[in-house]
Write a protein that holds these residues in place. Structure first.
Motif, PDB file in Angstrom:
ATOM      1  N   TRP A 120     103.735   7.299   7.311  1.00  0.00           N
ATOM      2  CA  TRP A 120     103.948   6.162   6.421  1.00  0.00           C
ATOM      3  C   TRP A 120     103.105   6.291   5.156  1.00  0.00           C
ATOM      4  O   TRP A 120     102.095   6.974   5.138  1.00  0.00           O
ATOM      5  CB  TRP A 120     103.633   4.834   7.118  1.00  0.00           C
ATOM      6  CG  TRP A 120     102.241   4.741   7.704  1.00  0.00           C
ATOM      7  CD1 TRP A 120     101.850   5.099   8.959  1.00  0.00           C
ATOM      8  CD2 TRP A 120     101.045   4.282   7.039  1.00  0.00           C
ATOM      9  NE1 TRP A 120     100.499   4.891   9.127  1.00  0.00           N
ATOM     10  CE2 TRP A 120      99.977   4.382   7.970  1.00  0.00           C
ATOM     11  CE3 TRP A 120     100.777   3.790   5.762  1.00  0.00           C
ATOM     12  CZ2 TRP A 120      98.666   4.013   7.647  1.00  0.00           C
ATOM     13  CZ3 TRP A 120      99.467   3.419   5.441  1.00  0.00           C
ATOM     14  CH2 TRP A 120      98.440   3.522   6.378  1.00  0.00           C
ATOM     15  N   LYS A 121     103.577   5.615   4.126  1.00  0.00           N
ATOM     16  CA  LYS A 121     102.869   5.640   2.843  1.00  0.00           C
ATOM     17  C   LYS A 121     103.035   4.297   2.165  1.00  0.00           C
ATOM     18  O   LYS A 121     104.124   3.697   2.200  1.00  0.00           O
ATOM     19  CB  LYS A 121     103.413   6.766   1.951  1.00  0.00           C
ATOM     20  CG  LYS A 121     102.745   6.895   0.594  1.00  0.00           C
ATOM     21  CD  LYS A 121     103.175   8.157  -0.130  1.00  0.00           C
ATOM     22  CE  LYS A 121     104.626   8.179  -0.482  1.00  0.00           C
ATOM     23  NZ  LYS A 121     105.001   9.351  -1.329  1.00  0.00           N
ATOM     24  N   ILE A 122     101.957   3.822   1.544  1.00  0.00           N
ATOM     25  CA  ILE A 122     101.998   2.575   0.791  1.00  0.00           C
ATOM     26  C   ILE A 122     101.442   2.825  -0.612  1.00  0.00           C
ATOM     27  O   ILE A 122     100.843   3.861  -0.882  1.00  0.00           O
ATOM     28  CB  ILE A 122     101.182   1.459   1.475  1.00  0.00           C
ATOM     29  CG1 ILE A 122      99.728   1.907   1.676  1.00  0.00           C
ATOM     30  CG2 ILE A 122     101.833   1.058   2.797  1.00  0.00           C
ATOM     31  CD1 ILE A 122      98.812   0.810   2.214  1.00  0.00           C
ATOM     32  N   LEU A 123     101.627   1.845  -1.472  1.00  0.00           N
ATOM     33  CA  LEU A 123     101.078   1.873  -2.819  1.00  0.00           C
ATOM     34  C   LEU A 123      99.896   0.900  -2.882  1.00  0.00           C
ATOM     35  O   LEU A 123      99.633   0.176  -1.911  1.00  0.00           O
ATOM     36  CB  LEU A 123     102.169   1.506  -3.820  1.00  0.00           C
ATOM     37  CG  LEU A 123     103.398   2.433  -3.829  1.00  0.00           C
ATOM     38  CD1 LEU A 123     104.381   2.011  -4.906  1.00  0.00           C
ATOM     39  CD2 LEU A 123     102.995   3.891  -4.009  1.00  0.00           C
ATOM     40  N   PRO A 124      99.157   0.859  -3.991  1.00  0.00           N
ATOM     41  CA  PRO A 124      98.031  -0.078  -4.080  1.00  0.00           C
ATOM     42  C   PRO A 124      98.430  -1.507  -3.719  1.00  0.00           C
ATOM     43  O   PRO A 124      99.490  -1.990  -4.100  1.00  0.00           O
ATOM     44  CB  PRO A 124      97.612   0.034  -5.552  1.00  0.00           C
ATOM     45  CG  PRO A 124      97.952   1.437  -5.920  1.00  0.00           C
ATOM     46  CD  PRO A 124      99.242   1.723  -5.192  1.00  0.00           C
ATOM     47  N   LYS A 125      97.584  -2.148  -2.928  1.00  0.00           N
ATOM     48  CA  LYS A 125      97.781  -3.504  -2.410  1.00  0.00           C
ATOM     49  C   LYS A 125      98.923  -3.571  -1.403  1.00  0.00           C
ATOM     50  O   LYS A 125      99.396  -4.657  -1.057  1.00  0.00           O
ATOM     51  CB  LYS A 125      98.016  -4.503  -3.549  1.00  0.00           C
ATOM     52  CG  LYS A 125      96.866  -4.603  -4.530  1.00  0.00           C
ATOM     53  CD  LYS A 125      97.130  -5.655  -5.610  1.00  0.00           C
ATOM     54  CE  LYS A 125      95.958  -5.735  -6.588  1.00  0.00           C
ATOM     55  NZ  LYS A 125      96.192  -6.757  -7.638  1.00  0.00           N
ATOM     56  N   GLY A 126      99.346  -2.419  -0.909  1.00  0.00           N
ATOM     57  CA  GLY A 126     100.426  -2.397   0.066  1.00  0.00           C
ATOM     58  C   GLY A 126     100.038  -3.042   1.386  1.00  0.00           C
ATOM     59  O   GLY A 126      98.869  -3.045   1.779  1.00  0.00           O
TER      60      GLY A 126
ATOM     61  N   PRO B  58      93.107  -0.617   2.510  1.00  0.00           N
ATOM     62  CA  PRO B  58      91.783  -1.098   2.923  1.00  0.00           C
ATOM     63  C   PRO B  58      90.990  -1.761   1.812  1.00  0.00           C
ATOM     64  O   PRO B  58      90.087  -2.563   2.082  1.00  0.00           O
ATOM     65  CB  PRO B  58      91.078   0.189   3.396  1.00  0.00           C
ATOM     66  CG  PRO B  58      92.188   1.111   3.781  1.00  0.00           C
ATOM     67  CD  PRO B  58      93.282   0.820   2.801  1.00  0.00           C
ATOM     68  N   GLU B  59      91.337  -1.454   0.567  1.00  0.00           N
ATOM     69  CA  GLU B  59      90.594  -2.049  -0.551  1.00  0.00           C
ATOM     70  C   GLU B  59      90.891  -3.528  -0.730  1.00  0.00           C
ATOM     71  O   GLU B  59      90.127  -4.246  -1.380  1.00  0.00           O
ATOM     72  CB  GLU B  59      90.912  -1.294  -1.847  1.00  0.00           C
ATOM     73  CG  GLU B  59      90.368   0.118  -1.874  1.00  0.00           C
ATOM     74  CD  GLU B  59      88.854   0.146  -1.710  1.00  0.00           C
ATOM     75  OE1 GLU B  59      88.162  -0.617  -2.398  1.00  0.00           O
ATOM     76  OE2 GLU B  59      88.361   0.932  -0.879  1.00  0.00           O
TER      77      GLU B  59
ATOM     78  N   LYS C 239      87.344  -6.995   2.715  1.00  0.00           N
ATOM     79  CA  LYS C 239      87.629  -5.677   2.166  1.00  0.00           C
ATOM     80  C   LYS C 239      87.023  -4.579   3.037  1.00  0.00           C
ATOM     81  O   LYS C 239      85.965  -4.764   3.624  1.00  0.00           O
ATOM     82  CB  LYS C 239      87.065  -5.604   0.751  1.00  0.00           C
ATOM     83  CG  LYS C 239      87.320  -4.313   0.017  1.00  0.00           C
ATOM     84  CD  LYS C 239      86.744  -4.400  -1.385  1.00  0.00           C
ATOM     85  CE  LYS C 239      86.930  -3.095  -2.139  1.00  0.00           C
ATOM     86  NZ  LYS C 239      86.362  -3.185  -3.514  1.00  0.00           N
ATOM     87  N   GLY C 240      87.736  -3.454   3.132  1.00  0.00           N
ATOM     88  CA  GLY C 240      87.177  -2.299   3.816  1.00  0.00           C
ATOM     89  C   GLY C 240      87.609  -2.111   5.251  1.00  0.00           C
ATOM     90  O   GLY C 240      87.066  -1.253   5.944  1.00  0.00           O
ATOM     91  N   ILE C 241      88.581  -2.883   5.729  1.00  0.00           N
ATOM     92  CA  ILE C 241      89.092  -2.730   7.092  1.00  0.00           C
ATOM     93  C   ILE C 241      90.296  -1.793   7.042  1.00  0.00           C
ATOM     94  O   ILE C 241      91.237  -2.016   6.294  1.00  0.00           O
ATOM     95  CB  ILE C 241      89.496  -4.079   7.704  1.00  0.00           C
ATOM     96  CG1 ILE C 241      88.303  -5.032   7.726  1.00  0.00           C
ATOM     97  CG2 ILE C 241      90.043  -3.882   9.117  1.00  0.00           C
ATOM     98  CD1 ILE C 241      88.648  -6.425   8.201  1.00  0.00           C
ATOM     99  N   GLY C 242      90.272  -0.751   7.847  1.00  0.00           N
ATOM    100  CA  GLY C 242      91.326   0.241   7.817  1.00  0.00           C
ATOM    101  C   GLY C 242      92.579  -0.178   8.565  1.00  0.00           C
ATOM    102  O   GLY C 242      92.637  -1.237   9.215  1.00  0.00           O
ATOM    103  N   SER C 243      93.572   0.664   8.497  1.00  0.00           N
ATOM    104  CA  SER C 243      94.849   0.433   9.177  1.00  0.00           C
ATOM    105  C   SER C 243      94.770   0.879  10.631  1.00  0.00           C
ATOM    106  O   SER C 243      93.841   1.566  11.047  1.00  0.00           O
ATOM    107  CB  SER C 243      95.965   1.201   8.459  1.00  0.00           C
ATOM    108  OG  SER C 243      96.093   0.790   7.124  1.00  0.00           O
TER     109      SER C 243
ATOM    110  N   PRO D 289      93.870   8.247   1.130  1.00  0.00           N
ATOM    111  CA  PRO D 289      93.951   7.462  -0.107  1.00  0.00           C
ATOM    112  C   PRO D 289      95.336   6.863  -0.300  1.00  0.00           C
ATOM    113  O   PRO D 289      96.350   7.488   0.035  1.00  0.00           O
ATOM    114  CB  PRO D 289      93.618   8.487  -1.198  1.00  0.00           C
ATOM    115  CG  PRO D 289      92.756   9.494  -0.508  1.00  0.00           C
ATOM    116  CD  PRO D 289      93.311   9.596   0.886  1.00  0.00           C
ATOM    117  N   VAL D 290      95.373   5.650  -0.828  1.00  0.00           N
ATOM    118  CA  VAL D 290      96.643   4.984  -1.078  1.00  0.00           C
ATOM    119  C   VAL D 290      97.530   5.871  -1.949  1.00  0.00           C
ATOM    120  O   VAL D 290      97.063   6.485  -2.913  1.00  0.00           O
ATOM    121  CB  VAL D 290      96.399   3.621  -1.766  1.00  0.00           C
ATOM    122  CG1 VAL D 290      97.702   3.045  -2.285  1.00  0.00           C
ATOM    123  CG2 VAL D 290      95.733   2.658  -0.805  1.00  0.00           C
TER     124      VAL D 290
END
Length: 310
Positions: free
Chosen positions: A190-196, A213-214, A220-224, A244-245
């Motif tokens: 899977w892939k997302i964009l910023p703020k995804g 995560p940002e 802030k800072g919690i991963g998927s 990285p996003v």
């Protein structure tokens, strides 16, 4: 994940070599999950040697000299000389060098024991989301059929197969498997964009979390990868393992009974945690249900969705 020498935009040989090596390691990663990381890490030095050999081969071809077989043979000899190198690595490398498209061969082609839920071409095997499990259970068969037809028509407008990737435009509803599954192991890129923000529902219940995560919540800072909707049991990942996003990530999700383990990019982020029934917290999660790719109002990308029933 991949190892490749630095490239120069002015040198087409190096660009071709880097692309070939990138395809090689991506293929290895896809086929050798979840142990690819340790394999790839040991290939750095041989990769440099292979790059040199392939660079010569590319150069010869560009000059019109049909010496490809010689360089392929020497490159394969380099691979063969690596200690504890498996036939898997051989085949992945040969596919790249001989011009068999690794992306086409690997992407959406399941590893042994798995089936592909997404064929890379269309939405076969998928359907639109109709309400939630309790509400679906209250519908008559006729009501459910009509609602399903409407959901299927809508989902086709927003979920598309593009160049082997399942793309969601950020509108409409979630996408669901046409079949229900009980105990299983699921692989998905899977892939997302910023703020995804997205997630993968298991047995129709939320969710294995996907987000940036940002900007993650509640802080802030919690991963998927964690079971975000849990209340009694752990709901945060053991580590932040997101790439990285904008880059591809890989989930390996194993669900047996009500217990779930999740690996994100080969790192364990959920260790045999109970997944709670979001729809009725006084009851255990349903024994079977559909898998859903969650709509959360933003652009999403999925591929290599493989499942093995346990």
């Amino acid at each position: 994940m991949g190892l490749a020498p630095s490239t120069s935009r002015q040198d087409p040989r190096k660009t071709a070599v880097a692309r070939c090596l990138s395809q090689f390691f991506n293929t290895l990663n896809t086929l050798a999950k979840p142990h690819a990381a340790s394999c790839v890490a040991s290939l750095a030095a041989p990769a440099v040697r292979i790059a040199d050999l392939l660079a010569n081969g590319v150069s010869s071809r560009h000059n019109g000299c049909p010496r490809r077989d010689l360089f392929v043979q020497r490159a394969l000899h380099t691979v063969n000389s690596m200690k504890k190198t498996s036939l898997l690595i051989w085949f992945a490398f040969v596919a790249c060098v001989l011009g068999v498209s690794p992306a086409g061969a690997a992407d959406n082609t399941p590893p042994p024991g798995f089936v592909a839920l997404f064929n890379g071409k269309d939405l076969s095997g998928w359907k639109g989301l109709v309400e939630n499990p309790p509400k679906r259970a209250e519908m008559t068969s006729e009501q459910l059929a009509l609602a399903q037809q409407k959901a299927d028509n809508q989902v086709r407008e927003h979920w598309k197969a593009e160049d082997g990737v399942l793309v969601f435009d950020g509108k409409g509803a979630s996408l669901c498997t046409a079949e229900d599954y009980g105990d299983f192991e699921l692989l998905v890129d899977w892939k997302i964009l910023p703020k995804g923000d997205s997630g993968i529902y298991l047995r129709g219940s939320p969710q294995v979390q996907i987000w940036d995560p940002e900007v993650s919540a509640p802080q802030k800072g919690i991963g998927s990868g964690a079971l975000f909707n849990n209340k009694k049991h752990p709901s945060r990942p053991l580590v932040v393992a997101d790439n990285p996003v904008g880059e591809w990530n890989t989930f390996r999700i194993r669900m047996v009974g009500d217990k779930v383990s999740v690996w994100l990019n080969d790192k364990l982020v959920v260790d045999n945690v109970v997944m709670e029934n979001y729809w009725d917290r006084d009851k255990p999660i349903d024994p079977a249900g559909q898998i859903e790719l969650q709509n959360h109002g933003n652009l999403l990308f999925f591929k290599n969705i493989y499942l093995k029933e346990l």
